[in-house]
Design a protein around this motif. Structure first.
Motif, PDB file in Angstrom:
ATOM      1  N   PHE A  93      79.015  41.440 -68.832  1.00 56.46           N
ATOM      2  CA  PHE A  93      78.043  41.115 -67.703  1.00 56.46           C
ATOM      3  C   PHE A  93      78.643  39.868 -67.047  1.00 56.46           C
ATOM      4  O   PHE A  93      79.355  39.105 -67.641  1.00 56.46           O
ATOM      5  CB  PHE A  93      76.691  40.819 -68.206  1.00 56.46           C
ATOM      6  CG  PHE A  93      75.893  41.790 -68.983  1.00 56.46           C
ATOM      7  CD1 PHE A  93      76.230  42.472 -70.181  1.00 56.46           C
ATOM      8  CD2 PHE A  93      74.769  42.817 -68.395  1.00 56.46           C
ATOM      9  CE1 PHE A  93      75.720  43.484 -70.767  1.00 56.46           C
ATOM     10  CE2 PHE A  93      74.211  43.605 -68.984  1.00 56.46           C
ATOM     11  CZ  PHE A  93      74.605  44.071 -70.126  1.00 56.46           C
ATOM     12  N   GLN A 119      77.259  36.308 -64.368  1.00 57.00           N
ATOM     13  CA  GLN A 119      76.097  35.791 -63.392  1.00 57.00           C
ATOM     14  C   GLN A 119      76.848  34.774 -62.582  1.00 57.00           C
ATOM     15  O   GLN A 119      77.484  33.885 -62.979  1.00 57.00           O
ATOM     16  CB  GLN A 119      75.238  35.075 -64.283  1.00 57.00           C
ATOM     17  CG  GLN A 119      73.908  34.911 -63.508  1.00 57.00           C
ATOM     18  CD  GLN A 119      72.926  34.314 -64.455  1.00 57.00           C
ATOM     19  OE1 GLN A 119      72.818  34.064 -65.621  1.00 57.00           O
ATOM     20  NE2 GLN A 119      71.489  34.359 -64.215  1.00 57.00           N
ATOM     21  N   LYS A 160      72.304  33.795 -58.630  1.00 57.32           N
ATOM     22  CA  LYS A 160      72.010  35.304 -58.662  1.00 57.32           C
ATOM     23  C   LYS A 160      71.742  35.723 -59.920  1.00 57.32           C
ATOM     24  O   LYS A 160      71.962  35.102 -61.068  1.00 57.32           O
ATOM     25  CB  LYS A 160      73.360  35.883 -58.257  1.00 57.32           C
ATOM     26  CG  LYS A 160      73.685  35.669 -56.818  1.00 57.32           C
ATOM     27  CD  LYS A 160      74.966  36.473 -56.498  1.00 57.32           C
ATOM     28  CE  LYS A 160      75.377  36.157 -54.911  1.00 57.32           C
ATOM     29  NZ  LYS A 160      76.432  36.924 -54.320  1.00 57.32           N
ATOM     30  N   ARG A 174      71.760  38.274 -63.348  1.00 57.24           N
ATOM     31  CA  ARG A 174      72.990  38.739 -64.306  1.00 57.24           C
ATOM     32  C   ARG A 174      73.324  40.273 -63.595  1.00 57.24           C
ATOM     33  O   ARG A 174      72.321  40.949 -63.542  1.00 57.24           O
ATOM     34  CB  ARG A 174      72.323  38.379 -65.693  1.00 57.24           C
ATOM     35  CG  ARG A 174      73.519  38.797 -66.620  1.00 57.24           C
ATOM     36  CD  ARG A 174      73.176  38.587 -68.153  1.00 57.24           C
ATOM     37  NE  ARG A 174      72.013  39.276 -68.413  1.00 57.24           N
ATOM     38  CZ  ARG A 174      70.987  38.858 -69.510  1.00 57.24           C
ATOM     39  NH1 ARG A 174      71.524  37.862 -70.175  1.00 57.24           N
ATOM     40  NH2 ARG A 174      69.971  39.545 -69.779  1.00 57.24           N
ATOM     41  N   GLU A 175      74.249  40.560 -63.927  1.00 52.87           N
ATOM     42  CA  GLU A 175      74.838  41.671 -63.389  1.00 52.87           C
ATOM     43  C   GLU A 175      75.713  42.469 -64.318  1.00 52.87           C
ATOM     44  O   GLU A 175      76.577  41.900 -64.882  1.00 52.87           O
ATOM     45  CB  GLU A 175      75.541  41.555 -62.143  1.00 52.87           C
ATOM     46  CG  GLU A 175      76.363  42.891 -61.577  1.00 52.87           C
ATOM     47  CD  GLU A 175      77.122  42.505 -60.355  1.00 52.87           C
ATOM     48  OE1 GLU A 175      77.456  43.541 -59.439  1.00 52.87           O
ATOM     49  OE2 GLU A 175      77.912  41.609 -60.318  1.00 52.87           O
ATOM     50  N   SER A 229      77.418  50.645 -58.250  1.00 52.32           N
ATOM     51  CA  SER A 229      78.122  49.947 -57.431  1.00 52.32           C
ATOM     52  C   SER A 229      79.627  50.303 -57.481  1.00 52.32           C
ATOM     53  O   SER A 229      80.397  50.043 -56.642  1.00 52.32           O
ATOM     54  CB  SER A 229      77.882  48.636 -57.299  1.00 52.32           C
ATOM     55  OG  SER A 229      78.138  48.070 -58.582  1.00 52.32           O
ATOM     56  N   LYS A 289      83.206  49.442 -59.794  1.00 52.04           N
ATOM     57  CA  LYS A 289      84.052  48.246 -59.986  1.00 52.04           C
ATOM     58  C   LYS A 289      85.489  48.765 -60.251  1.00 52.04           C
ATOM     59  O   LYS A 289      86.146  48.684 -61.299  1.00 52.04           O
ATOM     60  CB  LYS A 289      83.592  47.124 -61.189  1.00 52.04           C
ATOM     61  CG  LYS A 289      82.376  46.560 -61.026  1.00 52.04           C
ATOM     62  CD  LYS A 289      82.102  45.578 -60.031  1.00 52.04           C
ATOM     63  CE  LYS A 289      80.928  44.974 -60.269  1.00 52.04           C
ATOM     64  NZ  LYS A 289      79.731  45.795 -59.679  1.00 52.04           N
ATOM     65  N   THR A 313      71.262  46.200 -69.014  1.00 52.41           N
ATOM     66  CA  THR A 313      70.518  45.378 -68.583  1.00 52.41           C
ATOM     67  C   THR A 313      70.235  44.251 -69.494  1.00 52.41           C
ATOM     68  O   THR A 313      69.935  42.965 -69.121  1.00 52.41           O
ATOM     69  CB  THR A 313      69.118  45.619 -67.861  1.00 52.41           C
ATOM     70  OG1 THR A 313      68.349  46.336 -69.086  1.00 52.41           O
ATOM     71  CG2 THR A 313      69.274  46.946 -66.981  1.00 52.41           C
TER      72      THR A 313
END
Length: 120
Positions: free
Chosen positions: A37, A39, A43, A45-46, A63, A65, A105
Motif C-alpha cells: 500500500f 500513502q 491523501k 492510503r491506496e 486503476s 499499475k 483495503t
C-alpha cells in the motif's frame, strides 16, 4: 504476531527504478496474502499490488499499475515491489502488509513504511 520490515525506499529521479523489500518474521510467511500500500501526504492510503500465498496470482487494482510488479520468495520470507519508470506522483510512504485472506483495503499486520520520493 507477524513483524514486517520494509527497505529499499529513497530518492530517485523521474524515470528511475526502485525495488522495495519486506521481510516478515514471527509467523508462517507462506500462509499470508501479502500486499503493498502507499500513502501520499494529504491523501488516503491506496492499495498498490497484492500477491497470494503461493505467488501464483497477483492482484492489481482497477486503476492498474503497469509499471509495478510484485513477487515473493517464501524461502526468504520476503515480498518485493519492483517499481519502474517512476513518476513524481508515486511519491509516498510505501507499506508492506500481511493478511490471512485477500485484502485490498486493510490488513492484519503492517510494516513501519519506507519513504519513496521521486523528483521531477
Amino acid at each position: 504476531q507477524v513483524q514486517l520490515v520494509e527497505s529499499g525506499g529513497g530518492l530517485v529521479q523521474a524515470g528511475g527504478s526502485l525495488r522495495l523489500s519486506c521481510v516478515a518474521s514471527g509467523g508462517t510467511f507462506s500462509r499470508y496474502f501479502m500486499g503493498w500500500f502507499r500513502q501520499a501526504p494529504g491523501k488516503v492510503r491506496e492499495f498498490v499490488l497484492g500477491i497470494d500465498w503461493s505467488g501464483d496470482r497477483t492482484y492489481i487494482p482497477v486503476s492498474g499499475k503497469g509499471r509495478f510488479t510484485i513477487s515473493r520468495d517464501n524461502a526468504k520470507n520476503t515480498v518485493y515491489l519492483q517499481m519502474n519508470n517512476l513518476k513524481p506522483e508515486d511519491t509516498a510512504v510505501y507499506y508492506c502488509a500481511a493478511a490471512s485472506q485477500v485484502v485490498t483495503t486493510s490488513a492484519d499486520y503492517w510494516g513501519q513504511g519506507t519513504q519513496v520520493t521521486v523528483s521531477s
